[in-house]
Design a protein around this motif. Structure first.
Motif, mmCIF file in Angstrom:
data_model
loop_
_atom_site.group_PDB
_atom_site.id
_atom_site.type_symbol
_atom_site.label_atom_id
_atom_site.label_comp_id
_atom_site.label_asym_id
_atom_site.label_seq_id
_atom_site.Cartn_x
_atom_site.Cartn_y
_atom_site.Cartn_z
ATOM 1 N N LYS A 175 67.636 69.140 48.321
ATOM 2 C CA LYS A 175 66.531 69.720 48.549
ATOM 3 C C LYS A 175 65.621 68.516 49.539
ATOM 4 N N ARG A 176 65.176 69.481 50.794
ATOM 5 C CA ARG A 176 64.725 68.434 51.666
ATOM 6 C C ARG A 176 63.511 67.869 51.399
ATOM 7 N N VAL A 177 63.096 67.020 51.715
ATOM 8 C CA VAL A 177 62.011 66.083 51.314
ATOM 9 C C VAL A 177 60.586 66.916 51.490
ATOM 10 N N GLY A 178 59.901 66.757 50.441
ATOM 11 C CA GLY A 178 58.485 67.507 50.353
ATOM 12 C C GLY A 178 58.598 69.087 50.695
ATOM 13 N N MET A 179 59.811 69.844 50.656
ATOM 14 C CA MET A 179 59.864 71.091 50.965
ATOM 15 C C MET A 179 60.649 71.658 49.653
ATOM 16 N N ASP A 180 60.545 72.977 49.825
ATOM 17 C CA ASP A 180 61.349 73.600 48.694
ATOM 18 C C ASP A 180 62.507 74.502 49.423
ATOM 19 N N ALA A 181 63.330 73.685 50.322
ATOM 20 C CA ALA A 181 64.416 74.212 51.261
ATOM 21 C C ALA A 181 65.629 73.386 50.726
ATOM 22 N N TRP A 182 66.596 73.924 50.117
ATOM 23 C CA TRP A 182 67.797 73.461 49.662
ATOM 24 C C TRP A 182 68.974 73.840 50.802
ATOM 25 N N GLN A 183 69.757 72.708 51.161
ATOM 26 C CA GLN A 183 70.829 72.924 52.253
ATOM 27 C C GLN A 183 72.091 71.816 51.808
ATOM 28 N N GLU A 235 66.053 62.127 54.025
ATOM 29 C CA GLU A 235 66.213 63.682 54.432
ATOM 30 C C GLU A 235 65.864 64.614 53.199
ATOM 31 N N PHE A 236 66.345 63.996 52.037
ATOM 32 C CA PHE A 236 66.520 64.668 50.631
ATOM 33 C C PHE A 236 65.760 64.146 49.526
ATOM 34 N N ASP A 237 64.876 64.552 48.755
ATOM 35 C CA ASP A 237 64.153 64.197 47.687
ATOM 36 C C ASP A 237 64.802 64.561 46.004
ATOM 37 N N GLU A 238 65.968 65.396 46.421
ATOM 38 C CA GLU A 238 66.696 65.883 44.987
ATOM 39 C C GLU A 238 68.058 66.525 45.390
ATOM 40 N N TRP A 239 68.932 66.400 44.516
ATOM 41 C CA TRP A 239 70.049 67.035 44.898
ATOM 42 C C TRP A 239 70.869 67.417 43.378
ATOM 43 N N LYS A 240 71.826 68.147 43.557
ATOM 44 C CA LYS A 240 72.741 68.708 42.410
ATOM 45 C C LYS A 240 74.088 69.219 42.597
ATOM 46 N N TRP A 241 74.941 69.370 41.734
ATOM 47 C CA TRP A 241 76.181 70.054 41.999
ATOM 48 C C TRP A 241 75.768 71.530 41.622
ATOM 49 N N PHE A 254 70.007 80.283 48.221
ATOM 50 C CA PHE A 254 68.888 79.235 48.274
ATOM 51 C C PHE A 254 68.628 78.825 49.556
ATOM 52 N N VAL A 255 69.594 79.050 50.543
ATOM 53 C CA VAL A 255 69.579 78.459 51.850
ATOM 54 C C VAL A 255 68.630 79.364 52.716
ATOM 55 N N VAL A 256 67.752 78.644 53.534
ATOM 56 C CA VAL A 256 66.959 79.451 54.273
ATOM 57 C C VAL A 256 67.543 80.450 55.106
ATOM 58 N N THR A 257 66.863 81.569 55.369
ATOM 59 C CA THR A 257 67.296 82.914 55.774
ATOM 60 C C THR A 257 67.900 82.492 57.202
ATOM 61 N N PHE A 258 67.597 81.686 58.236
ATOM 62 C CA PHE A 258 68.287 81.599 59.513
ATOM 63 C C PHE A 258 69.551 80.729 59.437
ATOM 64 N N LYS A 259 69.943 80.258 58.493
ATOM 65 C CA LYS A 259 71.145 79.384 58.289
ATOM 66 C C LYS A 259 72.066 80.095 57.458
ATOM 67 N N ARG A 260 71.908 81.305 56.754
ATOM 68 C CA ARG A 260 72.505 81.973 56.021
ATOM 69 C C ARG A 260 73.782 82.354 56.546
ATOM 70 N N ARG A 261 73.645 83.091 57.740
ATOM 71 C CA ARG A 261 74.827 83.620 58.351
ATOM 72 C C ARG A 261 75.914 82.696 58.448
ATOM 73 N N VAL A 262 75.719 81.208 59.007
ATOM 74 C CA VAL A 262 76.660 80.200 59.105
ATOM 75 C C VAL A 262 77.141 79.659 57.808
ATOM 76 N N TYR A 263 76.439 79.656 56.784
ATOM 77 C CA TYR A 263 77.022 79.301 55.182
ATOM 78 C C TYR A 263 77.828 80.450 54.660
ATOM 79 N N VAL A 264 77.606 81.887 55.293
ATOM 80 C CA VAL A 264 78.489 82.819 54.650
ATOM 81 C C VAL A 264 79.686 82.382 55.293
#
Length: 165
Positions: A26-34, A120-126, A135-145
């Motif tokens: 999770k990115r620092v201070g955001m609710d964005a996971w990547q 860059e991150f303040d939390e992580w998990k497996w 959970f990834v932001v919409t504009f990165k989803r196609r690349v993740y797929v």
């Protein structure tokens, strides 16, 4: 480094463990996971960038991981207009990334999100293999797929854990 079309060269990192789970942060201070990612410097190869980002973002060294695969081609995403720094020169409209699939080889390795003093991150998990798509932001989803589909056999096959005796 930005190409003629306005895409910044970078790398993405998918790290998996012996349970076939992926490192997700999770990115620092955001609710964005990547997945970890970062831009290339002028004098770096994609592999050198990957190792630098691995060390800076999650505190792991080359000895902690094994490179399993690299994406066949550069994968691009475009930033939403609100995130483009329209005043910057050269203008960057998105990222163009080579992706690396890494197996956590050192069972004693410790993730350190403050390894470089500017986290860059303040939390992580497996997480399970396909979970990042939810959970990834919409504009990165196609690349993740695309990259998860490309790497799926390498992670999800029975021989992917490195425990083959």
């Amino acid at each position: 480094m930005i190409d003629k079309a306005g895409y910044r060269f970078g790398v993405g990192i998918i790290l998996f463990n012996d349970k076939r789970q992926l490192f997700f942060a999770k990115r620092v201070g955001m609710d964005a996971w990547q997945f970890p990612q970062g831009g290339m410097k002028e004098d770096e190869t994609p592999e050198q960038t990957m190792y630098r980002e691995l060390r800076e973002e999650i505190g792991l060294s080359p000895e902690d991981v094994q490179i399993v695969a690299m994406s066949r081609r550069w994968l691009r995403y475009r930033l939403p207009s609100r995130l483009v720094r329209h005043y910057a020169t050269p203008l960057c409209i998105g990222q163009k990334q080579k992706w690396f699939l890494l197996r956590l080889a050192n069972k004693n390795a410790t993730v350190n999100l403050v390894a470089n003093g500017s986290p860059e991150f303040d939390e992580w998990k497996w997480v399970s293999y396909w979970q990042p798509l939810r959970f990834v932001v919409t504009f990165k989803r196609r690349v993740y797929v695309m990259v998860l589909k490309e790497f799926a056999k390498s992670v999800l096959s029975k021989r992917s854990t490195g425990n083959e005796g």
